[in-house]
Design a protein around this motif. Structure first.
Motif, PDB file in Angstrom:
ATOM      1  N   LYS A 291      39.686  -5.599-103.306  1.00  0.00           N
ATOM      2  CA  LYS A 291      39.172  -6.216-102.089  1.00  0.00           C
ATOM      3  C   LYS A 291      38.751  -5.131-101.095  1.00  0.00           C
ATOM      4  N   LEU A 292      37.679  -5.392-100.372  1.00  0.00           N
ATOM      5  CA  LEU A 292      37.185  -4.422 -99.395  1.00  0.00           C
ATOM      6  C   LEU A 292      37.911  -4.600 -98.072  1.00  0.00           C
ATOM      7  N   PRO A 293      38.578  -3.566 -97.567  1.00  0.00           N
ATOM      8  CA  PRO A 293      39.161  -3.641 -96.222  1.00  0.00           C
ATOM      9  C   PRO A 293      38.076  -3.439 -95.158  1.00  0.00           C
ATOM     10  N   ILE A 294      38.127  -4.245 -94.131  1.00  0.00           N
ATOM     11  CA  ILE A 294      37.185  -4.140 -93.006  1.00  0.00           C
ATOM     12  C   ILE A 294      37.996  -4.122 -91.718  1.00  0.00           C
ATOM     13  N   TYR A 295      37.676  -3.196 -90.841  1.00  0.00           N
ATOM     14  CA  TYR A 295      38.374  -3.061 -89.567  1.00  0.00           C
ATOM     15  C   TYR A 295      37.414  -3.458 -88.454  1.00  0.00           C
ATOM     16  N   LEU A 296      37.722  -4.561 -87.787  1.00  0.00           N
ATOM     17  CA  LEU A 296      36.911  -5.016 -86.669  1.00  0.00           C
ATOM     18  C   LEU A 296      37.465  -4.403 -85.393  1.00  0.00           C
ATOM     19  N   VAL A 297      36.649  -3.627 -84.716  1.00  0.00           N
ATOM     20  CA  VAL A 297      37.084  -2.933 -83.507  1.00  0.00           C
ATOM     21  C   VAL A 297      36.354  -3.514 -82.309  1.00  0.00           C
ATOM     22  N   ARG A 298      36.921  -3.313 -81.134  1.00  0.00           N
ATOM     23  CA  ARG A 298      36.374  -3.985 -79.952  1.00  0.00           C
ATOM     24  C   ARG A 298      35.195  -3.255 -79.334  1.00  0.00           C
ATOM     25  N   GLY A 299      34.939  -2.026 -79.717  1.00  0.00           N
ATOM     26  CA  GLY A 299      33.820  -1.295 -79.141  1.00  0.00           C
ATOM     27  C   GLY A 299      33.747   0.113 -79.684  1.00  0.00           C
ATOM     28  N   SER A 300      32.818   0.876 -79.103  1.00  0.00           N
ATOM     29  CA  SER A 300      32.597   2.232 -79.593  1.00  0.00           C
ATOM     30  C   SER A 300      33.823   3.116 -79.420  1.00  0.00           C
TER      31      SER A 300
ATOM     32  N   PRO B 272      39.994 -14.009-101.004  1.00  0.00           N
ATOM     33  CA  PRO B 272      39.844 -13.528-102.392  1.00  0.00           C
ATOM     34  C   PRO B 272      39.108 -12.205-102.523  1.00  0.00           C
ATOM     35  N   ARG B 273      38.236 -11.848-101.557  1.00  0.00           N
ATOM     36  CA  ARG B 273      37.421 -10.637-101.715  1.00  0.00           C
ATOM     37  C   ARG B 273      37.556  -9.631-100.583  1.00  0.00           C
ATOM     38  N   PHE B 274      38.215 -10.002 -99.503  1.00  0.00           N
ATOM     39  CA  PHE B 274      38.250  -9.135 -98.328  1.00  0.00           C
ATOM     40  C   PHE B 274      39.651  -9.081 -97.728  1.00  0.00           C
ATOM     41  N   ILE B 275      39.908  -7.962 -97.049  1.00  0.00           N
ATOM     42  CA  ILE B 275      41.064  -7.829 -96.170  1.00  0.00           C
ATOM     43  C   ILE B 275      40.511  -7.360 -94.832  1.00  0.00           C
ATOM     44  N   VAL B 276      40.647  -8.184 -93.808  1.00  0.00           N
ATOM     45  CA  VAL B 276      40.019  -7.901 -92.516  1.00  0.00           C
ATOM     46  C   VAL B 276      41.094  -7.760 -91.452  1.00  0.00           C
ATOM     47  N   TYR B 277      41.000  -6.685 -90.683  1.00  0.00           N
ATOM     48  CA  TYR B 277      41.929  -6.410 -89.592  1.00  0.00           C
ATOM     49  C   TYR B 277      41.198  -6.612 -88.273  1.00  0.00           C
ATOM     50  N   SER B 278      41.860  -7.285 -87.338  1.00  0.00           N
ATOM     51  CA  SER B 278      41.213  -7.547 -86.059  1.00  0.00           C
ATOM     52  C   SER B 278      42.252  -7.839 -84.988  1.00  0.00           C
ATOM     53  N   GLN B 279      41.880  -7.590 -83.750  1.00  0.00           N
ATOM     54  CA  GLN B 279      42.667  -8.022 -82.590  1.00  0.00           C
ATOM     55  C   GLN B 279      41.943  -9.211 -81.980  1.00  0.00           C
ATOM     56  N   GLY B 280      42.571 -10.348 -81.930  1.00  0.00           N
ATOM     57  CA  GLY B 280      41.917 -11.540 -81.421  1.00  0.00           C
ATOM     58  C   GLY B 280      42.624 -12.772 -81.917  1.00  0.00           C
TER      59      GLY B 280
END
Length: 606
Positions: A76-85, A34-42
């Motif tokens: 909704k706030l998009p958040i991008y989860l990345v694996r490292g620097s 309802p409040r977020f859109i999250v992108y991730s590899q996993g």
């Protein structure tokens, strides 16, 4: 959601808020709640758990700020989860190795990035508190409180049975214990961290801001003093003198008080969340084009250093060529060509995308941006080109009316019109701000339009969060300049036609800090608002047909020189009037803790 508060005293180390174990490299997933859109590899299960913790954090913030814990934001706030620097620097190449996450605000997007396998997400949570406050309680706060407030909530520890809020921040206490001499408190109270060039001084600033905020929030009497302090600042009080006047603590004694507070065991909150069904989370696997271009797309939506432009363009061209029929890849290519390469090539790419998908919102937005850029280069054809741009934007709005990018572009496309700004133009600016209240450019340009229309009170409301933004820089300076212009015009010191140097409406209930004079959440379902709007627009058959309550309130506020004047008018409109519908009883205006509230007199709890 129900939250129960329990007492606790000792300060202990906070474990990571959202531990996210490392996963093998996989295709990108998109999780929407309802409040977020999250992108991730996993894997999907870990991603779902992460999103649910974010939802719990947001619900806790809403409950703590007297908002509906089940409420949702306009966007909704998009958040991008990345694996490292390395992946984080794909989006922001200038980021240092030690950065755990970033919060990005640009005219193309507002989003966050976080390294998913870090032990904590303090950086993400710090920035999310800023995001939340700008969306719900936009106002002018001193820099130390803006940062200290985010520091206070960023250490929130969530587990299935308990949520701990306000536990001590180990990094900040270590800093305070390490330095024998702290920054002078008159500097901390009067300035933001941007005034400090030295990294150690900035670290001390954040630590001292956190400690002072923790101290003020930990006691009901001090909370009341803090409300009064913020109110005095908004009325023009001096940040140092007002602090002593409201707290009774001389500034030269503040360090001793806070050192004793830190040594004495800092209280924190223990909350119990409602155990009802979790919010829905939908997870989809993105196409292969996302593996190649998702992070580059966000780099283009963020900021591209001129020196890195050729490398990025070449990479996007090479990777987009692998997906000639994929609309996402081709739109990313078009954006890269518009920004860094050949706009004529972008035209062809966008035309092909729109031929296959006439409702591709991003492609429609980019076509409009291209046409307006051409209009800026050819003044003799500007009006015609801007008109063509608005046709594309109208299609984009019809396909998705919740895109701030479309609303922002529509508002800008009208600036050359001889009748600008019309009421509809002002509504467009306000709607864009409602979707992206965190974006300074919308506030600045929206305020310009309001000033041009002579609606000074609402322009001041729009500018308030920018004036004291600790990281505002040139934007804060521009906001202060506009405020000065407004004050001069209101005092009769500037002609109405004076040039306006090149963001919100009261969209929340006013934080527990009490910065604003009107509690909008109490107004949104109040008969007084319906009655006031009926007086403005008698053609509205029922109040339920009239968009959203917040939008109606924004319209009402713009009809008066200040929010307080609107509240007074609202009170007058309810004195003798009633609605036939018993769902909307008459209301009255009261003052409580220095804030104006509209209440149903038949509701004993107000």
């Amino acid at each position: 959601m129900t939250w129960l508060q329990r007492g606790a005293l000792v300060c202990v180390l906070a474990i990571g808020l959202f531990a996210f174990p490392s996963q093998a490299l996989a295709q990108w997933l998109r999780a929407e709640s309802p409040r977020f859109i999250v992108y991730s590899q996993g894997d999907q299960r870990t991603l779902r758990d992460y999103v649910l913790q974010l939802e719990t954090f947001d619900s806790m913030l809403r409950a703590r700020h007297n908002l509906d814990p089940a409420g949702v934001p306009a966007r909704k706030l998009p958040i991008y989860l990345v694996r490292g620097s390395d992946q984080l620097r794909t989006i922001r190449p200038e980021a240092d190795d030690g950065i755990a996450g970033l919060y990005v605000r640009s005219n193309s997007d507002v989003f966050a990035i976080a390294i998913r396998d870090r032990e904590d997400d303090d950086t993400l949570m710090h920035e999310y508190v800023h995001h939340f406050m700008l969306a719900n309680f936009p106002s002018g706060y001193p820099g130390w409180l803006v940062e200290g407030y985010a520091e206070y909530y960023m250490t929130t520890d969530i587990n299935p049975r308990r949520i701990y809020v306000g536990r001590h921040a180990p990094g900040r206490t270590d800093t305070l214990n390490y330095f024998r001499r702290w920054l002078p408190w008159d500097q901390v109270l009067a300035n933001g961290p941007q005034a400090l060039q030295d990294s150690e001084a900035r670290s001390l600033y954040y630590a001292q801001a956190w400690l002072l905020t923790h101290y003020m929030l930990s006691d009901p009497n001090r909370m009341a003093q803090l409300r009064n302090y913020v109110r005095r600042l908004n009325q023009g009080g001096h940040p140092v003198a007002a602090f002593t006047e409201t707290t009774g603590i001389p500034v030269d004694q503040l360090e001793a008080v806070l050192r004793a507070y830190m040594r004495g065991g800092m209280p924190y909150l223990e909350l119990t969340p409602d155990q009802s069904a979790p919010p829905p989370v939908t997870i989809t696997q993105l196409p292969a084009s996302a593996d190649d271009l998702l992070l580059d797309a966000q780099h283009l939506r963020s900021w591209v250093d001129e020196a890195r432009g050729p490398e990025l363009l070449a990479r996007v061209r090479e990777r987009a060529a692998r997906h000639p029929a994929d609309p996402f890849a081709q739109v990313v290519l078009a954006r890269a060509e518009l920004m860094l390469g050949d706009p004529a090539v972008a035209d062809g790419v966008l035309d092909r995308v729109l031929e296959a998908d006439p409702e591709n919102v991003e492609a429609l937005q980019l076509k409009a941006e291209r046409l307006m850029a051409q209009g800026d280069e050819m003044p003799d054809q500007q009006a015609a080109l801007y008109g063509r741009a608005r046709a594309f934007l109208a299609r984009a709005y019809a396909a998705d009316n919740g895109s701030f990018q479309t609303l922002y572009a529509l508002a800008r496309s009208r600036r050359i019109a001889p009748d600008y700004p019309t009421d509809n133009d002002l509504e467009t600016w306000l709607a864009a701000n409602e979707m992206a209240p965190q974006l300074p450019s919308i506030r600045i340009e929206g305020a310009q339009a309001l000033i041009q229309a002579g609606e000074f009170g609402h322009a001041l409301t729009l500018l308030a969060p920018l004036v004291s933004d600790p990281h505002g820089g040139e934007t804060a300076a521009a906001a202060r300049s506009l405020v000065g212009l407004i004050q001069a015009r209101m005092a009769g010191g500037a002609p109405s036609g004076a040039a306006v140097a090149p963001g919100g409406p009261p969209g929340g209930s006013g934080p527990p800090l009490g910065a604003g004079p009107i509690n909008v959440s109490q107004i949104e379902f109040c008969t007084g608002l319906a009655l006031a709007w009926r007086a403005v627009d008698p053609n509205t058959e029922t109040v339920r047909e009239a968009e959203t309550w917040t939008q109606l309130f924004n319209r009402l506020v713009r009809a008066y020189p200040s929010p307080q004047a609107a509240a007074d008018a609202l009170a007058r409109s309810t004195e003798d009037a009633t609605l036939d519908d018993p769902m909307w009883p008459p209301c009255r205006l009261i003052e409580e803790d220095g804030q104006m509230r509209i209440v149903d007199p038949r509701d004993e709890e107000g």
